[in-house]
Write a protein that holds these residues in place. Structure first.
Motif, PDB file in Angstrom:
ATOM      1  N   LYS A  18       0.812  -1.215   0.000  1.00  0.00           N
ATOM      2  CA  LYS A  18       0.000   0.000   0.000  1.00  0.00           C
ATOM      3  C   LYS A  18       0.844   1.264   0.000  1.00  0.00           C
ATOM      4  O   LYS A  18       0.305   2.359   0.095  1.00  0.00           O
ATOM      5  CB  LYS A  18      -0.912  -0.004   1.228  1.00  0.00           C
ATOM      6  CG  LYS A  18      -1.869  -1.192   1.259  1.00  0.00           C
ATOM      7  CD  LYS A  18      -2.699  -1.186   2.522  1.00  0.00           C
ATOM      8  CE  LYS A  18      -3.627  -2.407   2.569  1.00  0.00           C
ATOM      9  NZ  LYS A  18      -4.420  -2.466   3.825  1.00  0.00           N
ATOM     10  N   ASP A  19       2.140   1.111  -0.084  1.00  0.00           N
ATOM     11  CA  ASP A  19       3.027   2.279  -0.107  1.00  0.00           C
ATOM     12  C   ASP A  19       4.329   1.878  -0.802  1.00  0.00           C
ATOM     13  O   ASP A  19       4.454   0.768  -1.319  1.00  0.00           O
ATOM     14  CB  ASP A  19       3.287   2.793   1.310  1.00  0.00           C
ATOM     15  CG  ASP A  19       3.547   4.295   1.337  1.00  0.00           C
ATOM     16  OD1 ASP A  19       4.105   4.815   0.349  1.00  0.00           O
ATOM     17  OD2 ASP A  19       3.210   4.952   2.346  1.00  0.00           O
ATOM     18  N   PHE A  20       5.310   2.799  -0.802  1.00  0.00           N
ATOM     19  CA  PHE A  20       6.569   2.558  -1.495  1.00  0.00           C
ATOM     20  C   PHE A  20       7.243   1.294  -0.984  1.00  0.00           C
ATOM     21  O   PHE A  20       7.300   1.041   0.218  1.00  0.00           O
ATOM     22  CB  PHE A  20       7.534   3.731  -1.298  1.00  0.00           C
ATOM     23  CG  PHE A  20       6.993   5.053  -1.752  1.00  0.00           C
ATOM     24  CD1 PHE A  20       6.037   5.122  -2.755  1.00  0.00           C
ATOM     25  CD2 PHE A  20       7.434   6.239  -1.185  1.00  0.00           C
ATOM     26  CE1 PHE A  20       5.541   6.345  -3.180  1.00  0.00           C
ATOM     27  CE2 PHE A  20       6.953   7.460  -1.599  1.00  0.00           C
ATOM     28  CZ  PHE A  20       5.995   7.511  -2.598  1.00  0.00           C
ATOM     29  N   VAL A  21       7.816   0.506  -1.899  1.00  0.00           N
ATOM     30  CA  VAL A  21       8.616  -0.665  -1.543  1.00  0.00           C
ATOM     31  C   VAL A  21      10.079  -0.221  -1.537  1.00  0.00           C
ATOM     32  O   VAL A  21      10.617   0.167  -2.567  1.00  0.00           O
ATOM     33  CB  VAL A  21       8.395  -1.825  -2.533  1.00  0.00           C
ATOM     34  CG1 VAL A  21       9.272  -3.015  -2.145  1.00  0.00           C
ATOM     35  CG2 VAL A  21       6.930  -2.224  -2.563  1.00  0.00           C
ATOM     36  N   ARG A  22      10.711  -0.291  -0.362  1.00  0.00           N
ATOM     37  CA  ARG A  22      12.070   0.233  -0.221  1.00  0.00           C
ATOM     38  C   ARG A  22      13.119  -0.826   0.091  1.00  0.00           C
ATOM     39  O   ARG A  22      14.308  -0.517   0.124  1.00  0.00           O
ATOM     40  CB  ARG A  22      12.093   1.316   0.864  1.00  0.00           C
ATOM     41  CG  ARG A  22      11.369   2.590   0.457  1.00  0.00           C
ATOM     42  CD  ARG A  22      12.006   3.179  -0.777  1.00  0.00           C
ATOM     43  NE  ARG A  22      11.261   4.270  -1.341  1.00  0.00           N
ATOM     44  CZ  ARG A  22      11.419   5.552  -1.023  1.00  0.00           C
ATOM     45  NH1 ARG A  22      12.302   5.878  -0.114  1.00  0.00           N
ATOM     46  NH2 ARG A  22      10.705   6.478  -1.608  1.00  0.00           N
ATOM     47  N   SER A  23      12.708  -2.079   0.331  1.00  0.00           N
ATOM     48  CA  SER A  23      13.710  -3.086   0.682  1.00  0.00           C
ATOM     49  C   SER A  23      13.202  -4.474   0.322  1.00  0.00           C
ATOM     50  O   SER A  23      11.993  -4.730   0.314  1.00  0.00           O
ATOM     51  CB  SER A  23      14.045  -3.027   2.173  1.00  0.00           C
ATOM     52  OG  SER A  23      12.875  -3.150   2.945  1.00  0.00           O
ATOM     53  N   GLN A  24      14.142  -5.361   0.012  1.00  0.00           N
ATOM     54  CA  GLN A  24      13.845  -6.754  -0.310  1.00  0.00           C
ATOM     55  C   GLN A  24      14.935  -7.640   0.276  1.00  0.00           C
ATOM     56  O   GLN A  24      16.041  -7.170   0.562  1.00  0.00           O
ATOM     57  CB  GLN A  24      13.787  -6.967  -1.828  1.00  0.00           C
ATOM     58  CG  GLN A  24      12.720  -6.170  -2.553  1.00  0.00           C
ATOM     59  CD  GLN A  24      12.778  -6.416  -4.043  1.00  0.00           C
ATOM     60  OE1 GLN A  24      12.088  -7.277  -4.564  1.00  0.00           O
ATOM     61  NE2 GLN A  24      13.618  -5.680  -4.740  1.00  0.00           N
TER      62      GLN A  24
END
Length: 517
Positions: A165-171
């Motif tokens: 539902k928001d920015f994806v900043r890490s994986q």
């Protein structure tokens, strides 16, 4: 028979407990080997998986390949028009992938710097790119709330992972090729099954998730964001087993050492925190001059790289002798270390009663079964000890003050008190011989270690030299300084009593509120 004269021992105090542990000394032994200025905030740093001598840093519109031994930039990837993010190695170190503000995922040859693949499809900046476990796919997460899987051979998008539902900043790549973890600014960490494209766990971090980490065992996960670093047990259904809140400002990144026994976190509070992964207790804290945005540790644990928001990349190198000293300390805890004397004893093999044993030499050490006749210890007397031995109390006090060590002076004063000789030692003094006594009092009377002894000394001095002190031009300033110092200490005592009273009132109020609840 009279007892031999015992010298005055230096006044000693309880030992302060050791504040540093082996872990703290180990991590603080990392010294800065190079500082490399980058064009902008160093958003990502990562060591090459195959060698500890090379790392990449992502900053501004370029990715820099850096030799940590020399501290020099070996090469740059500059085919970016806007900011680039998340430069990452494949596990064999042959390929590098990166995203950026252009919403394009690129794959480069690490040695030749050739652009091999370029994937377009995101509708916002791509802040996170990682290679899959098999190395033939690239996972990318961006500001369009979607994680996409790109296939390197066919140059196509295989599937998408939504639910963000928001920015994806890490994986984070899991040991299992069928699992994938993501962290988002919707304060959630998710674990996906790549076969069904469905969410297995959705873990609430309660803060913007800046970074995530999966342990090599695949059973534990770490989410980083806000002031909190949370550890999750994936094996028991995503149960939170630790909530580490040792950062005073936002924690930004996390890493593991080569063995997986230490968890390293860093953040905007300029602190690097080290945790023991068996108990998740903080074992060390290292200060870095600057707000830390990214961190990476080499596989052999010889180098640590920190990317700062100021655009500086700091590479710290572990002292090569520190690990050897730690191993020696640990070895001495477990077994006795052989010494040259014991080695010589084993080699000689002299048997008692033989000529060889008789001429074995003065350096020969006694064996465990030998009876050792102890020699009487040789006592070394100091100057003030010799004066005390001959009952020259005034000279003994002067000799102790000449050493310049307050601990010796107070020890001699206490010895004179026990002998009822303090008044004798202070009597018959002129201004010149009374001056060091007053200097000793005014300098150390506020020290709680010596105040009890010096207060008694002050009473005797004032009772003998009251008229001299008030009329002497040299001694009167010291008397006024002593008076102001005593007043200052009394004021401090009054303030402390007020603080204690206020604290007790607050605690009693809290107890009443808790009792009512």
């Amino acid at each position: 028979m009279a007892q031999p004269f015992a010298p005055v021992r230096r006044k000693s105090f309880p030992a302060v407990p050791l504040r540093t542990t082996k872990d703290a000394r180990y991590w603080k032994s990392f010294k800065i080997s190079s500082e490399i200025l980058q064009p902008a905030t160093v958003t990502d740093v990562e060591f090459c998986p195959t060698t500890s001598n090379k790392l990449i840093s992502t900053s501004g519109t370029q990715i820099s390949v850096i030799s940590v031994e020399s501290g020099q930039i070996q090469s740059r990837f500059t085919s970016f028009k806007e900011h680039v993010y998340s430069g990452s190695f494949r596990k064999d170190g042959a390929l590098i992938t990166a995203g950026g503000e252009e919403a394009v995922v690129r794959v480069f040859d690490a040695k030749k710097r050739n652009l091999l693949r370029s994937f377009s499809g995101h509708k916002g900046a791509v802040h996170s790119t990682k290679f899959s476990q098999d190395g033939i796919r690239v996972m990318s997460g961006g500001d369009d709330h979607i994680v996409r899987c790109w296939d390197l051979p066919t140059e196509s998008c295989l599937f998408e992972l939504g639910r963000h539902k928001d920015f994806v900043r890490s994986q984070a790549c899991c040991p299992s090729p069928h699992l994938w973890a993501t962290g988002s600014y919707d304060k959630k960490m998710r674990l996906f099954d790549l076969r069904t494209k469905e969410v297995i766990f959705e873990l609430s971090h309660d803060s913007l998730v800046e970074d995530i980490l999966i342990f090599p065992s695949g059973t534990l996960a770490v989410s980083v964001g806000g002031n909190s670093v949370r550890v999750w047990d994936l094996f028991t259904g995503g149960r939170m087993i630790a909530d580490l809140q040792n950062h005073s400002r936002a924690a930004m990144c996390a890493s593991l050492d080569g063995t997986g026994s230490r968890l390293i976190t860093a953040g905007l509070d300029q602190q690097v925190k080290v945790y023991n992964t068996s108990s998740f207790e903080m074992v060390a804290s290292v200060w870095i001059e600057g707000e830390i945005v990214s961190i990476s540790l080499s596989q052999d644990e010889h180098f640590m790289a920190c990317g700062l928001s100021s655009g500086k990349l700091i590479v710290k190198r572990h002292s090569p002798f520190m690990r050897e000293r730690e191993l020696i300390e640990q070895g001495r805890d477990r077994h006795e270390v052989a010494t040259p004397s014991t080695v010589r004893l084993e080699k000689t093999g002299a048997v008692p009663g033989t000529l060889r044993y008789f001429f074995r030499g003065q350096d020969q050490k006694a064996r465990p079964e030998d009876v050792i006749v102890p020699k009487p210890p040789k006592v070394k007397f100091r100057k003030h000890d010799k004066m005390l031995q001959s009952f020259r109390y005034s000279d003994a006090l002067d000799a102790a003050m000449e050493t310049g060590q307050t601990a010796f002076s107070c020890a001699v004063i206490e010895e004179l008190v026990s002998r009822n000789g303090l008044k004798t030692a202070l009597s018959g003094r002129d201004e010149e011989s009374l001056l060091p006594v007053l200097q000793l009092i005014t300098k150390n009377i506020h020290n709680p270690y010596y105040s009890h002894t010096l207060i008694g000394l002050t009473k005797v001095v004032l009772s003998i030299y009251e008229q001299v002190l008030t009329s002497s031009i040299r001694l009167r300033p010291l008397l006024e300084k002593l008076l102001s110092g005593v007043k200052e200490q009394l004021q401090i005592q009054r303030e402390m009593r007020r603080t204690i009273g206020q604290t007790k009132a607050i605690l009693s109020t809290c107890e009443k509120v808790d009792h009512k609840q």
